[in-house]
Design a protein around this motif. Sequence first.
Motif, PDB file in Angstrom:
ATOM      1  N   ALA A 291     -16.046  -8.365 -11.108  1.00  0.00           N
ATOM      2  CA  ALA A 291     -15.963  -8.229  -9.651  1.00  0.00           C
ATOM      3  C   ALA A 291     -14.860  -9.130  -9.125  1.00  0.00           C
ATOM      4  N   LEU A 292     -14.214  -8.686  -8.054  1.00  0.00           N
ATOM      5  CA  LEU A 292     -13.066  -9.402  -7.510  1.00  0.00           C
ATOM      6  C   LEU A 292     -13.316  -9.824  -6.071  1.00  0.00           C
ATOM      7  N   ASP A 293     -12.786 -10.972  -5.724  1.00  0.00           N
ATOM      8  CA  ASP A 293     -12.630 -11.361  -4.326  1.00  0.00           C
ATOM      9  C   ASP A 293     -11.221 -10.976  -3.914  1.00  0.00           C
ATOM     10  N   THR A 294     -11.115 -10.117  -2.918  1.00  0.00           N
ATOM     11  CA  THR A 294      -9.820  -9.566  -2.523  1.00  0.00           C
ATOM     12  C   THR A 294      -9.206 -10.384  -1.383  1.00  0.00           C
ATOM     13  N   THR A 295      -7.986 -10.024  -1.021  1.00  0.00           N
ATOM     14  CA  THR A 295      -7.230 -10.756  -0.014  1.00  0.00           C
ATOM     15  C   THR A 295      -6.932  -9.859   1.175  1.00  0.00           C
ATOM     16  N   ILE A 296      -7.081 -10.384   2.375  1.00  0.00           N
ATOM     17  CA  ILE A 296      -6.682  -9.687   3.601  1.00  0.00           C
ATOM     18  C   ILE A 296      -5.345 -10.250   4.065  1.00  0.00           C
ATOM     19  N   ARG A 297      -4.399  -9.352   4.356  1.00  0.00           N
ATOM     20  CA  ARG A 297      -3.107  -9.766   4.897  1.00  0.00           C
ATOM     21  C   ARG A 297      -3.083  -9.442   6.389  1.00  0.00           C
ATOM     22  N   ASN A 298      -2.699 -10.431   7.170  1.00  0.00           N
ATOM     23  CA  ASN A 298      -2.684 -10.304   8.629  1.00  0.00           C
ATOM     24  C   ASN A 298      -1.266 -10.068   9.118  1.00  0.00           C
ATOM     25  N   TYR A 299      -1.000  -8.850   9.587  1.00  0.00           N
ATOM     26  CA  TYR A 299       0.281  -8.503  10.186  1.00  0.00           C
ATOM     27  C   TYR A 299       0.025  -7.917  11.576  1.00  0.00           C
ATOM     28  N   HIS A 300       1.039  -7.979  12.437  1.00  0.00           N
ATOM     29  CA  HIS A 300       0.842  -7.630  13.843  1.00  0.00           C
ATOM     30  C   HIS A 300       0.434  -6.172  14.027  1.00  0.00           C
ATOM     31  N   TRP A 301       0.786  -5.291  13.089  1.00  0.00           N
ATOM     32  CA  TRP A 301       0.502  -3.862  13.257  1.00  0.00           C
ATOM     33  C   TRP A 301      -0.905  -3.479  12.811  1.00  0.00           C
ATOM     34  N   GLY A 302      -1.686  -4.432  12.341  1.00  0.00           N
ATOM     35  CA  GLY A 302      -3.010  -4.143  11.817  1.00  0.00           C
ATOM     36  C   GLY A 302      -4.066  -3.957  12.890  1.00  0.00           C
ATOM     37  N   SER A 303      -5.306  -3.807  12.436  1.00  0.00           N
ATOM     38  CA  SER A 303      -6.444  -3.528  13.315  1.00  0.00           C
ATOM     39  C   SER A 303      -7.445  -4.670  13.238  1.00  0.00           C
ATOM     40  N   ARG A 304      -8.074  -4.968  14.352  1.00  0.00           N
ATOM     41  CA  ARG A 304      -9.128  -5.980  14.351  1.00  0.00           C
ATOM     42  C   ARG A 304     -10.473  -5.422  13.883  1.00  0.00           C
TER      43      ARG A 304
END
Length: 352
Positions: free
Chosen positions: A3-16
């Motif tokens: 099982a993996l812990d994944t990464t979230i990338r925060n860019y201005h075009w993304g969604s909340r």
Amino acid sequence: MRALDTTIRNYHWGSRTALAALRGAPPSSSPEAELWVGAHPSAPSLLRGAGTPLDRYVAANPVGTLGREALAAFGPRLPFLLKVLAVETPLSLQVHPDREQARSGHAAGVFGDDRPKPEILVALTEFETLAGFRDPAETVVLLDSLGAAFGPLRDLVAAGDLRGALRWALHEPVDLVDPPAWLGSVAATYPGDPGVVAALLLNHVALRPGQGVYVAAGVPHAHLRGTGVELMADSDNVVRAGLTSKPVDVRMVLDLVESTPGLVLDGEEDGPLRTYPTPEPEFRLHAVSPGAVLHDRGPQLLLCVRGSVELARGGDRLVLSAGEAAFLPHGHKTSVAGDGRAYWATTGAAAG
């Protein structure tokens, strides 16, 4: 099977909300654009419980994790990167290098790695993108409707000079007063950007959930809105032409761009598997339903996107809920049970 812990990338075009909803989390305080599953050194997934980055885990035992065939073809690394994209506002207009361009560009210090970056995206929601040049005859009709200011661009397209048309669009300051409806969000987000005019040359693609679009190296593209699973070669080589506040390199875009269209794929169904074939050796993407048996060849990633799935492999069992992922090393078949839906990434050669 890890099982993996994944990464979230925060860019201005993304969604909340989109990636938060996928993971069963409350809305984020800042836009979440990409969920990364893989071993790219800029944001590798971590082995759950151990905290070991996946790239280091693979490098420590490349034969055992990758298999000899993938190791010989791609070296001691995972050759693909799996993502979920949550697009709320349009992304940049961009292209990626092919294999030889990446190698020569990396040697010259232009690119950060020596690998191409073809991609496939499969929609989880309705998804809009610009992918490849539109049929020239259709573009001529569109440009005729926009008035005399676009006459030179129209003539280049009519002559079949799509690279010349893109050059004109990216260099000539023309005001697009009344954009087509599908281009409205782009024009509103990037007023005055030459990429808005360049977008007139591109094919507007509206994907239904489950449909995919394959973008080969050199194909100009810009995702507009929606959520989708994306699989690509493990590279970060991007050259931008517009629709961005980041640096653009029009000269390099024009050197790299190809007239190959973006290819819409419905996938090929085989019982609980739906495969989205591309010619790329680095990757192959499959949608997985319960009842599937996954082959044992080469390294694999599996991401649950709905409900939960139970994986059984060599006596081990692992349950993944929506938004959770696992790394499946080479060497054992995996059976899938549960009530959910997942996406499975393999090498193209192993899937063939």
